[in-house]
Scaffold this motif. Structure first.
Motif, PDB file in Angstrom:
ATOM      1  N   ASN A 289       2.736  13.262  -3.666  1.00  0.00           N
ATOM      2  CA  ASN A 289       1.653  12.732  -4.611  1.00  0.00           C
ATOM      3  C   ASN A 289       0.277  13.173  -4.356  1.00  0.00           C
ATOM      4  OD1 ASN A 289       3.168  11.389  -6.245  1.00  0.00           O
ATOM      5  ND2 ASN A 289       3.104   9.504  -5.260  1.00  0.00           N
TER       6      ASN A 289
ATOM      7  N   ASN B 108      -2.250  15.527  -6.200  1.00  0.00           N
ATOM      8  CA  ASN B 108      -3.658  15.150  -6.312  1.00  0.00           C
ATOM      9  C   ASN B 108      -4.426  16.046  -5.977  1.00  0.00           C
ATOM     10  OD1 ASN B 108      -5.545  13.278  -6.975  1.00  0.00           O
ATOM     11  ND2 ASN B 108      -5.158  12.043  -5.435  1.00  0.00           N
TER      12      ASN B 108
ATOM     13  N   ILE C 266      -8.118   0.741  -2.656  1.00  0.00           N
ATOM     14  CA  ILE C 266      -9.036   0.176  -2.061  1.00  0.00           C
ATOM     15  C   ILE C 266      -9.125  -1.510  -1.815  1.00  0.00           C
ATOM     16  CG2 ILE C 266     -10.638   1.777  -1.490  1.00  0.00           C
ATOM     17  CD1 ILE C 266     -12.129   0.859  -4.190  1.00  0.00           C
ATOM     18  N   PHE C 267      -8.570  -1.907  -2.958  1.00  0.00           N
ATOM     19  CA  PHE C 267      -8.501  -3.585  -2.867  1.00  0.00           C
ATOM     20  C   PHE C 267      -7.607  -4.091  -2.218  1.00  0.00           C
ATOM     21  CE2 PHE C 267     -10.363  -2.085  -6.992  1.00  0.00           C
ATOM     22  CZ  PHE C 267     -11.575  -2.948  -7.193  1.00  0.00           C
TER      23      PHE C 267
ATOM     24  N   PRO D 170     -16.070  -1.736  -3.314  1.00  0.00           N
ATOM     25  CA  PRO D 170     -15.821  -1.759  -4.739  1.00  0.00           C
ATOM     26  C   PRO D 170     -17.121  -2.420  -5.423  1.00  0.00           C
ATOM     27  CG  PRO D 170     -13.698  -2.691  -3.834  1.00  0.00           C
ATOM     28  CD  PRO D 170     -14.774  -2.769  -2.911  1.00  0.00           C
TER      29      PRO D 170
ATOM     30  N   ASP E  25       0.878  -1.246   0.059  1.00  0.00           N
ATOM     31  CA  ASP E  25       0.098   0.079  -0.007  1.00  0.00           C
ATOM     32  C   ASP E  25       0.872   1.282   0.186  1.00  0.00           C
ATOM     33  OD1 ASP E  25      -2.968   0.900   0.455  1.00  0.00           O
ATOM     34  OD2 ASP E  25      -1.812   2.044   1.973  1.00  0.00           O
TER      35      ASP E  25
ATOM     36  N   ALA F 229       1.366   3.692  -3.307  1.00  0.00           N
ATOM     37  CA  ALA F 229       1.016   5.098  -2.979  1.00  0.00           C
ATOM     38  C   ALA F 229       2.238   6.342  -3.236  1.00  0.00           C
ATOM     39  CB  ALA F 229       0.466   5.326  -1.632  1.00  0.00           C
TER      40      ALA F 229
ATOM     41  N   HIS G 104     -11.842   7.211  -0.371  1.00  0.00           N
ATOM     42  CA  HIS G 104     -12.865   6.412   0.333  1.00  0.00           C
ATOM     43  C   HIS G 104     -12.517   5.030   0.584  1.00  0.00           C
ATOM     44  CE1 HIS G 104     -14.395   4.158  -3.163  1.00  0.00           C
ATOM     45  NE2 HIS G 104     -13.611   4.992  -3.733  1.00  0.00           N
ATOM     46  N   GLU G 105     -13.059   4.367   1.496  1.00  0.00           N
ATOM     47  CA  GLU G 105     -13.102   2.953   1.445  1.00  0.00           C
ATOM     48  C   GLU G 105     -14.421   2.152   1.439  1.00  0.00           C
ATOM     49  OE1 GLU G 105     -10.453   1.235   4.533  1.00  0.00           O
ATOM     50  OE2 GLU G 105      -9.228   2.960   4.242  1.00  0.00           O
ATOM     51  N   GLU G 106     -15.135   2.533   0.481  1.00  0.00           N
ATOM     52  CA  GLU G 106     -16.519   2.035   0.307  1.00  0.00           C
ATOM     53  C   GLU G 106     -16.275   0.565  -0.587  1.00  0.00           C
ATOM     54  OE1 GLU G 106     -19.418   3.856   1.663  1.00  0.00           O
ATOM     55  OE2 GLU G 106     -17.488   4.439   2.380  1.00  0.00           O
TER      56      GLU G 106
ATOM     57  N   LYS H 170       4.792   9.806  -1.076  1.00  0.00           N
ATOM     58  CA  LYS H 170       3.407   9.895  -0.856  1.00  0.00           C
ATOM     59  C   LYS H 170       2.909  11.130  -0.769  1.00  0.00           C
ATOM     60  CE  LYS H 170      -0.093   7.583   1.782  1.00  0.00           C
ATOM     61  NZ  LYS H 170      -0.605   6.481   2.682  1.00  0.00           N
TER      62      LYS H 170
ATOM     63  N   TYR I  62      -2.016   3.069  -7.697  1.00  0.00           N
ATOM     64  CA  TYR I  62      -2.683   3.179  -6.460  1.00  0.00           C
ATOM     65  C   TYR I  62      -4.352   3.832  -6.445  1.00  0.00           C
ATOM     66  CZ  TYR I  62      -3.341   4.581  -1.608  1.00  0.00           C
ATOM     67  OH  TYR I  62      -3.595   4.562  -0.264  1.00  0.00           O
ATOM     68  N   LYS I  63      -4.386   4.837  -7.390  1.00  0.00           N
ATOM     69  CA  LYS I  63      -5.584   5.213  -7.541  1.00  0.00           C
ATOM     70  C   LYS I  63      -6.777   4.285  -7.770  1.00  0.00           C
ATOM     71  CE  LYS I  63      -7.078  10.128  -8.672  1.00  0.00           C
ATOM     72  NZ  LYS I  63      -6.891  11.105  -9.448  1.00  0.00           N
TER      73      LYS I  63
ATOM     74  N   PRO J 171       1.336   6.372  -8.168  1.00  0.00           N
ATOM     75  CA  PRO J 171       0.198   7.053  -7.874  1.00  0.00           C
ATOM     76  C   PRO J 171      -0.889   6.548  -8.604  1.00  0.00           C
ATOM     77  CG  PRO J 171       1.543   8.550  -8.657  1.00  0.00           C
ATOM     78  CD  PRO J 171       2.497   7.276  -8.563  1.00  0.00           C
TER      79      PRO J 171
END
Lengths: 207, 305
Positions: B36, B40, A104-105, B193, A88, A92, B189-191, B33, A99-100, A96
């Motif tokens: 980035n 973003n 979440i996976f 998938p 992870d 990140a 978010h972590e909803e 990070k 990562y986007k 990037p």
């Protein structure tokens, strides 16, 4: 189970077909059912599992002699969690874009039964090389299952494939929902079993 | 007994080892990070204002960051705003303004803070330590960004977070000067998938675009399927390849202008979370900015926006 006698190639095929994580071992059903709604989702989760499985399998095979028998499972969980966090962080920082799409996976994986189970029945009894190939097989097997489910559910549920409109309408929205995932996994399992029965019958007749 | 001690030691060692690996990785990756994430956010902000690779931002576009704090002193609370202003030397600087809870102007101080330093929470804290009374404590609340072209405010950008289905959803909302919604972007978010994760899809986010402030105040979620023409319009918004003519698009825009938000299939909770989150963010912000503007006028504080 003693150390494996299978060749590397057999290990990969074993993960893909004979012991396919979703259709034969029936492990990690929650993510399989929850996330295989589209081909893209299935593929991304598959890639994430592949990496974590291979890294974790190799690590456990490497340190298997030093793991205390009574705390095997906590050690496995710790190893998986470490690899998930490391992947992870690295994604990140340096990739990037990937990562986007995958972030979440990757974070979902810590709780996957398939990885812990492979460490328990395979990696802790085999060499690093064998565990590596077993990890590859299991990872691809999981990916294959996810993509297959994803393709069927995407076409039937949303009328699209890989995001492109192929049907122009949504035949059965039901297939996007988790319950339909279970039905589909059931059908696929039945199919795998049927093929196995046919294969065995033919093998018997041959001998 | 011996066994249990060995297990304890083995577990402790494994944890330490895992911690070491993660810690080392963190040290090596933290900077990249952060960089980035910053990029973003910058991209998201410009994107929400309608700029992108094809349409570069006007060079005179200024994004002013306003930081809000809660100041606590002897059981009393007041608000503190860190506002970009021209400092005594003429260059860009920051001014600190305190309001009471009713929004009345209390006090102002000039801050020794450059716009670059103001991006870092640590540097802001240092600058504040110099001017706050001992015993007073300032807690950072949130940041809002005011986009200006010349002297004219063109938009407000509000980064914020609200509870989703599983954990917090980080998002950014863009409003025009009349608090009409210009755009919504989900940053993190972590909803799930495929279900709640669909909140990042254009056809969901774009439903919020163009809603007036009056409508946002009453915005709810409806569990009806998205009409086909509306969906086509939402998916192509800003891309210009919908196959819809100008007048058709305008007609659809007009027809669904006061429509509530259509929930995502199988993800009503996530949909409602985003809707309520956006609603709360916009309502609070509209109130705060009006109070702040009034207080700045009362206190005769000149700021850059």
């Amino acid at each position: 189970m003693a150390a494996t006698t299978k060749t590397n190639m057999q290990l990969v095929v074993n993960g893909l077909l004979n012991e396919n994580p979703i259709f034969r071992l029936a492990l990690s059903m929650c993510p399989a059912v929850g996330i295989s709604t589209t081909v893209a989702n299935g593929l991304l989760l598959g890639v994430a599992v592949l990496f974590v499985q291979v890294f974790s399998s190799c690590t456990i095979a490497l340190i298997k002699d030093h793991i205390h028998q009574r705390i095997r499972i906590p050690t496995y969980t710790l190893t998986i969690a470490t690899w998930v966090t490391v992947i992870d962080l690295v994604l990140a920082a340096y990739l990037p874009v990937a990562y986007k799409a995958m972030g979440i996976f990757v974070r979902l994986i810590v709780a996957f039964a398939i990885i812990t189970m492979r460490l328990e029945v395979f990696a802790c009894r085999n060499t690093v090389t064998a565990s590596f190939w077993d990890g590859i097989g299991m990872g691809f097997g999981f990916m294959f299952g996810m993509v297959t489910l994803g393709a069927v559910r995407e076409v039937l549920g949303m009328g699209t494939l890989l995001g492109y409109d192929v049907l122009g309408f949504r035949p059965m929205l039901f297939f996007v929902l988790p319950a339909a995932g279970f039905f589909l996994v059931g059908f696929m399992m039945a199919m795998f079993n049927y093929v196995e029965t046919l294969y065995n019958r033919r093998a018997k007749r041959g001998s | 007994m011996k066994e249990i001690i060995r297990i304890t030691i083995a577990l402790t060692l494994s944890c330490l080892l895992a911690g070491l690996v993660i810690g080392t990785t963190f040290i090596f990756t933290a900077k990249a990070k952060q960089h980035n994430e910053h990029l973003n956010v910058q991209q998201t902000m410009l994107g929400l204002l309608g700029f992108g690779p094809q349409r570069p931002a006007a060079p005179e576009l200024q994004l002013h960051q306003v930081h809000r704090y809660i100041v606590k002193e002897n059981e009393t609370m007041r608000m503190g705003y860190m506002l970009p202003a021209r400092c005594s030397g003429g260059g860009p600087g920051y001014v600190w303004v305190e309001l009471d809870l009713k929004g009345e102007f209390l006090d102002r101080h000039d801050l020794v803070l450059t716009p670059e330093a103001a991006l870092s929470a640590d540097d802001r804290k240092k600058a504040l330590a110099g001017i706050l009374d001992p015993g007073a404590e300032a807690d950072f609340a949130d940041t809002m960004i005011i986009a200006c072209l010349g002297d004219r405010r063109t938009a407000y950008l509000l980064p914020g977070e609200f509870p989703g289905f599983k954990t917090f959803i980080k998002a950014m909302v863009a409003l025009d000067a009349d608090f009409q919604l210009l755009g919504l972007e989900v940053i993190e978010h972590e909803e799930d998938p495929g279900l709640g994760g669909e909140i990042t899809q254009e056809y969901f986010k774009n439903q919020f675009v163009g809603k007036s402030f009056e409508k946002i105040k009453r915005l709810t979620v409806i569990k009806e399927p998205l009409p086909a023409d509306y969906e086509r319009y939402l998916k192509s918004m800003g891309l210009g390849n919908s196959g819809l003519s100008e007048s058709e698009a305008a007609d659809i825009r007009q027809r669904y202008k006061d429509q509530d938000i259509h929930a995502l299939t199988g993800a009503t909770i996530s949909s409602a979370a985003v809707t309520n989150g956006v609603k709360a963010m916009v309502k609070k912000f509209a109130y705060r900015i009006q109070v702040l503007d009034q207080a700045l006028a009362d206190g005769d504080v000149k700021v850059l926006f």
